[in-house]
Motif scaffolding. Structure first.
Motif, PDB file in Angstrom:
ATOM      1  N   VAL A 289     -16.930   0.450  -2.955  1.00 25.25           N
ATOM      2  CA  VAL A 289     -15.693   0.367  -3.743  1.00 25.25           C
ATOM      3  C   VAL A 289     -16.059   0.010  -5.172  1.00 25.25           C
ATOM      4  O   VAL A 289     -16.699  -1.017  -5.428  1.00 25.25           O
ATOM      5  N   GLU A 290     -15.656   0.870  -6.088  1.00 29.21           N
ATOM      6  CA  GLU A 290     -15.999   0.638  -7.491  1.00 29.21           C
ATOM      7  C   GLU A 290     -14.890  -0.086  -8.251  1.00 29.21           C
ATOM      8  O   GLU A 290     -15.159  -0.788  -9.225  1.00 29.21           O
ATOM      9  N   MET A 291     -13.656   0.095  -7.810  1.00 32.93           N
ATOM     10  CA  MET A 291     -12.538  -0.560  -8.495  1.00 32.93           C
ATOM     11  C   MET A 291     -11.363  -0.629  -7.537  1.00 32.93           C
ATOM     12  O   MET A 291     -11.178   0.262  -6.698  1.00 32.93           O
ATOM     13  N   ARG A 292     -10.571  -1.680  -7.630  1.00 27.03           N
ATOM     14  CA  ARG A 292      -9.389  -1.784  -6.780  1.00 27.03           C
ATOM     15  C   ARG A 292      -8.325  -2.609  -7.488  1.00 27.03           C
ATOM     16  O   ARG A 292      -8.620  -3.615  -8.142  1.00 27.03           O
ATOM     17  N   THR A 293      -7.073  -2.159  -7.358  1.00 23.28           N
ATOM     18  CA  THR A 293      -5.922  -2.944  -7.820  1.00 23.28           C
ATOM     19  C   THR A 293      -5.094  -3.290  -6.596  1.00 23.28           C
ATOM     20  O   THR A 293      -4.841  -2.425  -5.747  1.00 23.28           O
ATOM     21  N   GLU A 294      -4.686  -4.518  -6.497  1.00 25.07           N
ATOM     22  CA  GLU A 294      -3.918  -4.958  -5.335  1.00 25.07           C
ATOM     23  C   GLU A 294      -2.443  -4.554  -5.486  1.00 25.07           C
ATOM     24  O   GLU A 294      -1.966  -4.273  -6.584  1.00 25.07           O
ATOM     25  N   GLU A 295      -1.758  -4.520  -4.365  1.00 21.92           N
ATOM     26  CA  GLU A 295      -0.323  -4.205  -4.379  1.00 21.92           C
ATOM     27  C   GLU A 295       0.422  -5.220  -5.240  1.00 21.92           C
ATOM     28  O   GLU A 295       0.131  -6.413  -5.219  1.00 21.92           O
ATOM     29  N   SER A 296       1.378  -4.714  -6.006  1.00 22.94           N
ATOM     30  CA  SER A 296       2.146  -5.602  -6.888  1.00 22.94           C
ATOM     31  C   SER A 296       3.576  -5.100  -7.011  1.00 22.94           C
ATOM     32  O   SER A 296       3.882  -3.959  -6.651  1.00 22.94           O
ATOM     33  N   VAL A 297       4.435  -5.952  -7.501  1.00 21.97           N
ATOM     34  CA  VAL A 297       5.827  -5.581  -7.739  1.00 21.97           C
ATOM     35  C   VAL A 297       6.074  -5.613  -9.243  1.00 21.97           C
ATOM     36  O   VAL A 297       5.710  -6.580  -9.925  1.00 21.97           O
ATOM     37  N   LYS A 298       6.666  -4.537  -9.760  1.00 24.50           N
ATOM     38  CA  LYS A 298       6.937  -4.477 -11.195  1.00 24.50           C
ATOM     39  C   LYS A 298       7.869  -5.619 -11.585  1.00 24.50           C
ATOM     40  O   LYS A 298       8.873  -5.858 -10.901  1.00 24.50           O
TER      41      LYS A 298
END
Length: 333
Positions: free
Chosen positions: A272-281
């Motif tokens: 895995v080179e990059m990851r963004t976690e789940e978020s709410v706007k």
């Protein structure tokens, strides 16, 4: 001559020739409907239908075209009556002289017409007068202005309303987790499963070594279609991958190498080179979007209610011959 001018003048000319006055229309043309002191003639209906069909044939084909034509024909007369009703209400709400002058000035500005004399010259070439043009502009734009003033501008959305919508539709504003990953795939059969497993373990040790270039190794040994791209899977969301691979991609620390993962077709190694976690706007970033959505939903209801009230307050007669041209629903939106 500007094409926009030609189109609108042509439309105005058509309307003028069809119904230069209510008296003339009553004498030479069949009446489809009466709206207070105004009428919709057979010729008007046919002309409007021709224009509508030309647009539909341009945009659709096949069974979709058939469905669109059927629906449009069933709604056309009602929409024409809607427009007449709204034009009549405009006369009660606005100063029509000022409205006509405003439309004329706006039209000249948009079409780069220098003054009244230039416009009158253009109109004369179409056997029209300035009065004809003013009337056509009112018919074209007054209904929109009535709806804006009487319906749209009266719909208010409070912060409380927007916040309540946000809280009730959190899923709509959730940004899913994403990851960018690379893979190495070693395919195997039942016959060479043990041998391929040993190869996978060796490859895994190789890419896990300090300073190893995962992409270069993938380009060298991988059996996957991503080989030429150095094993790059690209950006993936949950649900894009098989369950085993997804679990690794969304739990593996960024930069680390996964264990050898078994699959029916062989073995997988991931990085895995990059990851963004789940978020709410945040609410503030979507507040305007929410307000527009609520306003749109309320407008649909309020507009139908407004038109129904306008119909009820008008004296509307529809020729029995044209009753089947009305859709079963109430006034259109």
């Amino acid at each position: 001559m500007n094409r926009g001018v030609l189109r609108l003048i042509a439309a105005a000319t058509s309307m003028y020739l069809l119904c230069g006055s209510d008296l003339r229309a009553e004498v030479v043309d069949e009446i489809a409907a009466k709206i207070n002191d105004d009428i919709v003639t057979k010729s008007e209906l046919e002309t409007e239908e021709q224009g509508m069909l030309q647009e539909l044939y341009r945009r659709y084909s096949g069974t979709e075209l058939d469905a669109q034509v059927k629906e449009a024909k069933s709604e056309l007369l009602r929409r024409m009556i809607d427009r007449k009703v709204l034009i009549q209400r405009a006369a009660h709400i606005f100063d029509m002289t000022k409205m006509q002058e405003y439309y004329i000035e706006s039209f000249k500005e948009q079409q780069n017409i220098k003054g009244d004399k230039e416009l009158e010259k253009l109109l004369a070439q179409q056997n029209m007068t300035m009065a004809d043009m003013k009337q056509r502009l009112v018919e074209e734009f007054a209904p929109q202005q009535v709806v804006r003033a009487e319906v749209a501008e009266r719909i208010a959305v409070s912060d409380k309303d927007a916040r309540a919508y946000y809280d009730a539709h959190a899923a709509d504003f959730t940004v899913p987790a994403e990851a960018t990953a690379r893979e190495i795939v070693l395919k195997s059969t039942a016959a060479d499963r043990t041998e391929k497993r040993a190869q996978a373990d060796a490859v895994r040790a190789r890419v896990a070594a300090e300073g190893a270039d995962f992409a270069a190794v993938a380009a060298e040994v991988s059996d996957a279609g991503t080989k030429k791209a150095g094993g790059l899977l690209g950006t993936v969301k949950k649900g894009d991958l098989a369950a085993t691979l997804e679990a690794a991609v969304f739990t593996l620390p960024v930069g680390e190498i996964s264990p050898v993962l078994e699959a029916d077709y062989g073995f997988h190694i991931l990085k895995v080179e990059m990851r963004t976690e789940e978020s709410v706007k945040p609410f503030d970033t979507v507040k305007a979007e929410i307000e527009a959505k609520i306003q749109s939903e309320r407008f649909t209801v309020e507009y139908k209610t407004y038109l129904q009230k306008a119909w009820n307050e008008a004296t509307i007669w529809i020729s029995p011959k044209y009753q089947d041209r009305l859709s079963a629903a109430g006034p259109t939106n």
